[in-house]
Design a protein around this motif. Structure first.
Motif, mmCIF file in Angstrom:
data_model
loop_
_atom_site.group_PDB
_atom_site.id
_atom_site.type_symbol
_atom_site.label_atom_id
_atom_site.label_comp_id
_atom_site.label_asym_id
_atom_site.label_seq_id
_atom_site.Cartn_x
_atom_site.Cartn_y
_atom_site.Cartn_z
ATOM 1 N N PRO A 19 -14.180 15.081 41.218
ATOM 2 C CA PRO A 19 -12.864 15.174 40.575
ATOM 3 C C PRO A 19 -12.634 14.154 39.461
ATOM 4 N N ARG A 20 -13.567 13.238 39.245
ATOM 5 C CA ARG A 20 -13.339 12.206 38.230
ATOM 6 C C ARG A 20 -13.253 12.825 36.840
ATOM 7 N N PRO A 21 -12.336 12.337 36.006
ATOM 8 C CA PRO A 21 -12.200 12.894 34.649
ATOM 9 C C PRO A 21 -13.301 12.380 33.724
ATOM 10 N N GLN A 22 -13.480 13.103 32.645
ATOM 11 C CA GLN A 22 -14.434 12.694 31.612
ATOM 12 C C GLN A 22 -13.725 11.756 30.644
ATOM 13 N N PRO A 23 -14.306 10.594 30.333
ATOM 14 C CA PRO A 23 -13.652 9.686 29.390
ATOM 15 C C PRO A 23 -13.759 10.209 27.959
ATOM 16 N N GLU A 24 -12.917 9.703 27.102
ATOM 17 C CA GLU A 24 -13.011 10.037 25.680
ATOM 18 C C GLU A 24 -14.234 9.340 25.103
#
Length: 163
Positions: free
Chosen positions: A55-60
């Motif tokens: 579930p971790r988001p992708q960083p910019e």
């Protein structure tokens, strides 16, 4: 020629093409008639990098291509370099990692893939150009909360493009 003659000729040519070609099973004909761009044999597997349940988001992030340019390039144009990506030697990936410590970053760089994991973020990035995976550097800037990864690009025509 009438439209019926053209259709008849096309059907004849199609029939001749099928007869002249190698014998094919009905499944191989179905595969060729499919609108797929690649067959399954042509696609490299990279599922070890994709974790859909994570579930971790992708960083910019931002990818920047860089050149080593000297005064002879800038003012005189002696080396033959131009502003295109074919003359770039380095790829820099800037990744924004808010609320992350440098000790939390796990980075794995392959020839065509960058894998970054932290407790809050994950990034699986297919690189636009192959790189030398052993000849790169990474630097974490805690004041900007940013990781800069600089990678030396593999170029098959380096001797032609860089000299």
């Amino acid at each position: 020629l009438s439209s019926e003659d053209i259709v008849s000729d096309l059907q004849y040519l199609l029939h001749m093409t099928v007869q002249i070609g190698e014998p094919q099973s009905s499944t191989s004909i179905m595969e060729k008639n499919c609108k797929d761009i690649w067959s399954e044999d042509e696609v490299e597997e990279s599922c070890q990098y994709e974790d859909l349940a994570d579930p971790r988001p992708q960083p910019e992030y931002e990818i920047i291509l860089k050149q080593c340019v000297g005064t002879e390039d800038l003012f005189l144009g002696l080396s033959g370099k131009n502003p295109s990506s074919m003359c770039c030697e380095f790829m820099q990936v800037k990744i924004q990692l808010p609320d992350t410590k440098s000790s939390d970053v796990v980075l794995d760089v392959k020839e065509k893939f960058l894998d970054l994991r932290t407790p809050k973020y994950k990034l699986g990035l297919h690189l636009p150009h192959p790189i030398h995976s052993q000849e790169g550097k990474a630097q974490f800037f805690s004041e900007r909360e940013e990781l800069e990864v600089t990678l030396l690009m593999k170029r098959p025509l380096d001797l032609i493009n860089m000299h």
